[in-house]
Design a protein around this motif. Sequence first.
Motif, mmCIF file in Angstrom:
data_model
loop_
_atom_site.group_PDB
_atom_site.id
_atom_site.type_symbol
_atom_site.label_atom_id
_atom_site.label_comp_id
_atom_site.label_asym_id
_atom_site.label_seq_id
_atom_site.Cartn_x
_atom_site.Cartn_y
_atom_site.Cartn_z
ATOM 1 N N GLY A 370 0.831 -1.209 0.000
ATOM 2 C CA GLY A 370 0.000 0.000 0.000
ATOM 3 C C GLY A 370 0.860 1.252 0.000
ATOM 4 O O GLY A 370 0.685 2.142 -0.846
ATOM 5 N N ILE A 371 1.830 1.288 0.934
ATOM 6 C CA ILE A 371 2.691 2.480 1.039
ATOM 7 C C ILE A 371 3.550 2.633 -0.210
ATOM 8 O O ILE A 371 3.695 3.731 -0.749
ATOM 9 C CB ILE A 371 3.571 2.401 2.311
ATOM 10 N N LEU A 372 4.084 1.508 -0.699
ATOM 11 C CA LEU A 372 4.926 1.552 -1.900
ATOM 12 C C LEU A 372 4.160 2.173 -3.069
ATOM 13 O O LEU A 372 4.641 3.106 -3.721
ATOM 14 C CB LEU A 372 5.358 0.125 -2.269
ATOM 15 N N ASN A 373 2.951 1.690 -3.299
ATOM 16 C CA ASN A 373 2.189 2.183 -4.445
ATOM 17 C C ASN A 373 1.692 3.608 -4.233
ATOM 18 O O ASN A 373 1.541 4.365 -5.183
ATOM 19 C CB ASN A 373 1.022 1.248 -4.744
ATOM 20 N N TYR A 374 1.466 3.977 -2.994
ATOM 21 C CA TYR A 374 1.105 5.372 -2.687
ATOM 22 C C TYR A 374 2.257 6.286 -3.107
ATOM 23 O O TYR A 374 2.048 7.327 -3.744
ATOM 24 C CB TYR A 374 0.797 5.484 -1.194
ATOM 25 N N GLY A 375 3.496 5.881 -2.777
ATOM 26 C CA GLY A 375 4.680 6.652 -3.169
ATOM 27 C C GLY A 375 4.784 6.767 -4.676
ATOM 28 O O GLY A 375 5.024 7.852 -5.227
ATOM 29 N N LEU A 376 4.559 5.661 -5.345
ATOM 30 C CA LEU A 376 4.631 5.671 -6.807
ATOM 31 C C LEU A 376 3.537 6.560 -7.395
ATOM 32 O O LEU A 376 3.753 7.267 -8.375
ATOM 33 C CB LEU A 376 4.485 4.243 -7.341
ATOM 34 N N LEU A 377 2.355 6.540 -6.753
ATOM 35 C CA LEU A 377 1.252 7.385 -7.224
ATOM 36 C C LEU A 377 1.597 8.865 -7.094
ATOM 37 O O LEU A 377 1.245 9.666 -7.956
ATOM 38 C CB LEU A 377 -0.006 7.090 -6.411
ATOM 39 N N ILE A 378 2.290 9.209 -6.002
ATOM 40 C CA ILE A 378 2.690 10.613 -5.813
ATOM 41 C C ILE A 378 3.567 11.048 -6.987
ATOM 42 O O ILE A 378 3.354 12.103 -7.598
ATOM 43 C CB ILE A 378 3.455 10.796 -4.480
ATOM 44 N N ILE A 379 4.548 10.191 -7.326
ATOM 45 C CA ILE A 379 5.462 10.527 -8.423
ATOM 46 C C ILE A 379 4.698 10.604 -9.743
ATOM 47 O O ILE A 379 4.861 11.548 -10.524
ATOM 48 C CB ILE A 379 6.599 9.489 -8.500
ATOM 49 N N THR A 380 3.804 9.640 -9.951
ATOM 50 C CA THR A 380 3.009 9.656 -11.194
ATOM 51 C C THR A 380 2.175 10.928 -11.285
ATOM 52 O O THR A 380 2.120 11.573 -12.338
ATOM 53 C CB THR A 380 2.028 8.461 -11.225
ATOM 54 N N ALA A 381 1.542 11.287 -10.177
ATOM 55 C CA ALA A 381 0.692 12.480 -10.175
ATOM 56 C C ALA A 381 1.522 13.708 -10.522
ATOM 57 O O ALA A 381 1.109 14.551 -11.323
ATOM 58 C CB ALA A 381 0.031 12.643 -8.815
ATOM 59 N N LEU A 382 2.711 13.794 -9.929
ATOM 60 C CA LEU A 382 3.581 14.947 -10.184
ATOM 61 C C LEU A 382 3.895 15.054 -11.666
ATOM 62 O O LEU A 382 3.748 16.126 -12.274
ATOM 63 C CB LEU A 382 4.874 14.808 -9.363
ATOM 64 N N ILE A 383 4.299 13.923 -12.243
ATOM 65 C CA ILE A 383 4.689 13.948 -13.646
ATOM 66 C C ILE A 383 3.484 14.234 -14.539
ATOM 67 O O ILE A 383 3.549 15.058 -15.456
ATOM 68 C CB ILE A 383 5.383 12.620 -14.027
ATOM 69 N N SER A 384 2.340 13.623 -14.232
ATOM 70 C CA SER A 384 1.143 13.884 -15.046
ATOM 71 C C SER A 384 0.749 15.353 -14.980
ATOM 72 O O SER A 384 0.383 15.960 -15.981
ATOM 73 C CB SER A 384 -0.050 13.061 -14.571
ATOM 74 N N PHE A 385 0.830 15.936 -13.796
ATOM 75 C CA PHE A 385 0.436 17.336 -13.640
ATOM 76 C C PHE A 385 1.362 18.257 -14.427
ATOM 77 O O PHE A 385 0.915 19.270 -14.946
ATOM 78 C CB PHE A 385 0.434 17.725 -12.153
#
Lengths: 429, 190
Positions: A370-385
């Motif tokens: 859960g935590i691992l994928n949350y971290g990855l989601l943060i990075i993905t969100a940053l790049i998408s934005f």
Amino acid sequence: MSTKFVNTLPELIQNQIISKDTALRIERYFESKEANTSNKLFVVFGVLGSLLIGSGIILLFAHNWDYLPKMIKTVLAFIPLVIGQLLVGFSIFKKKSQIWKEASGVFLFFGVGAAIALIGQIYNVPGSLKGYLLTWIALCLPLVYLLKSKVLAILHLVFATYYACLVGYFESAQIPWMYLVMLVGLLPFYYNVIKNEVASNGFSLLNWLFPLSLTITFGAFIEVSSSILYLIYILFFGLLYNIGQLPYLKILKLRQNGYLAMGSFGVVVTLLLASFYRYWSGDFNYEYYKVSSFYVPILLIILTVVILVYSYIKDSLKPFNLFRYVFVLYLIIFIVNSYYATVGLVLINFLILGLGIATVKVGVDKSHFGILNYGLLIITALISFRFFDTDMSFVIRGLLFITIGVGFFSTNYFMLKKQKSNHNKSLNN
Amino acid sequence: MKTIYLFILFVVLALIQLSVPATMVFNNQSVLNSGTAYKFKTRPIDPTDPFRGKYITLSFDMNKAKTTDTIWENNSDIYVYLKTDSLGYAAVKTVSPFKINTDDDFVIAQTYGYYQKSNIIKFMLPFKRFYMEESKAYPAEVAYRKASRQALVNNTYALVYVKNGYSVLEDVFINDVPIGTYVDLQKSPD
């Protein structure tokens, strides 16, 4: 699950895997556990019943039976209140179980609400919904303590939040100070629950409802321009996160710790919103700033620092956690930003990236998907934005997305492998 | 021992809980019993309160007055002293930001606008909610509109009892018929 397990016990005894004595103990253990669960179920049904009957009575009264004489309506108004009081009095005096106390308390809560509502209706008492709600919950707050009722505490919190929304957002745009008073009124009870009843479901619910209520109502306390709004919200969510890291709450599971979850999520979302260029261009008009632009951030910073110092004294600051210090970093960025907008913007992006990577690392260290994928989601969100306000070519964007996708797969895959090898190791040992 | 303390504390709380609605009944009933009745000309519309039910909001004709005071703030109390006009409706005798020494009946309203040039202060009377049976609130609004189209003057008024600054709205009338009954009469085909 447990019945299935108990059914296999004779087989285990027959094959001499466990002794008869152990089987008996296992059976007893599950029996006591089941009794406990059914007890909890009774509380839930008792409370739900009272909740439905109580609100049903309020709705019936709200119909306004205008052919009934005033006298009869007035007497009717007092009936649920008095019945509720008798039930609560009985459960206190006879030292009844918690089920009795919770259910009768909830019924009395609605009895009080119904009585004031109906009298108000009969005499056309002027006065808005907010005044009515405040009288109601203030009259019922002592019940939380007398009955030690977590359900009443939850009701109190929900209605206080409703009140704060009416005052701060819907009926007027004033600061709901009385909401804070109502919240503080609940704190001694909450503190007691934290200390003594960590295992209860009510505790987990309160741990989510308190930060949720604060997050919903926080906006009513501030009146500022958008750039400082982000600062204030990051300070606020940083504070929630730090509360979630207090020694009492740190030991809880994530699903029991709403402060941590909401604080972390709130910080990330606010940072992502603040990372858009347009919010930093020409929004620094100091004339818009009200008094709350100064005392709210200062108060939030003081509270966060107090918590950090307390955690330091209690030796619970380790291991290092970037989320706990986001408020300082963002404050620095905020100051840099007012002089060099571009530099500040770059720094925000790095901060979000840093948080993402730190979260991934925590996930890997704890082997928590859960935590691992949350971290990855943060990075993905940053790049998408960043795709929205940069002029990168489609090829680069495409390649970046593929890279993140590969990152998702590979990190999850490696962690799964790591977990399996750890599992095998522990079995071999 | 501890239980008995707990129980005593609860009895105190229970009495406080009872006293709030009981005081409401007592105060309002006392105004109805011994207050002076005034008719305030009004127009109704219908909203809903989630706990107390449907009501009509009354917008009164009497919502402004000439004033000699100049320092008015919005959303503050205004003492509206009352008289009865030649047609028997309530009218403003005088207004003041604080209580003045007179035997006249008064109600405490809320200010919402001061016009310096014309020396006019606008205010909202406190008794603006009239709770009705849930199926009647909207028909009441419609009935009012219909009645006001048929008549030359506004013939809808609220009957309010006033005593020592407290006011209790007893009923709303269209053409001297209580609005609830008026709605019923409109529904019946006779």
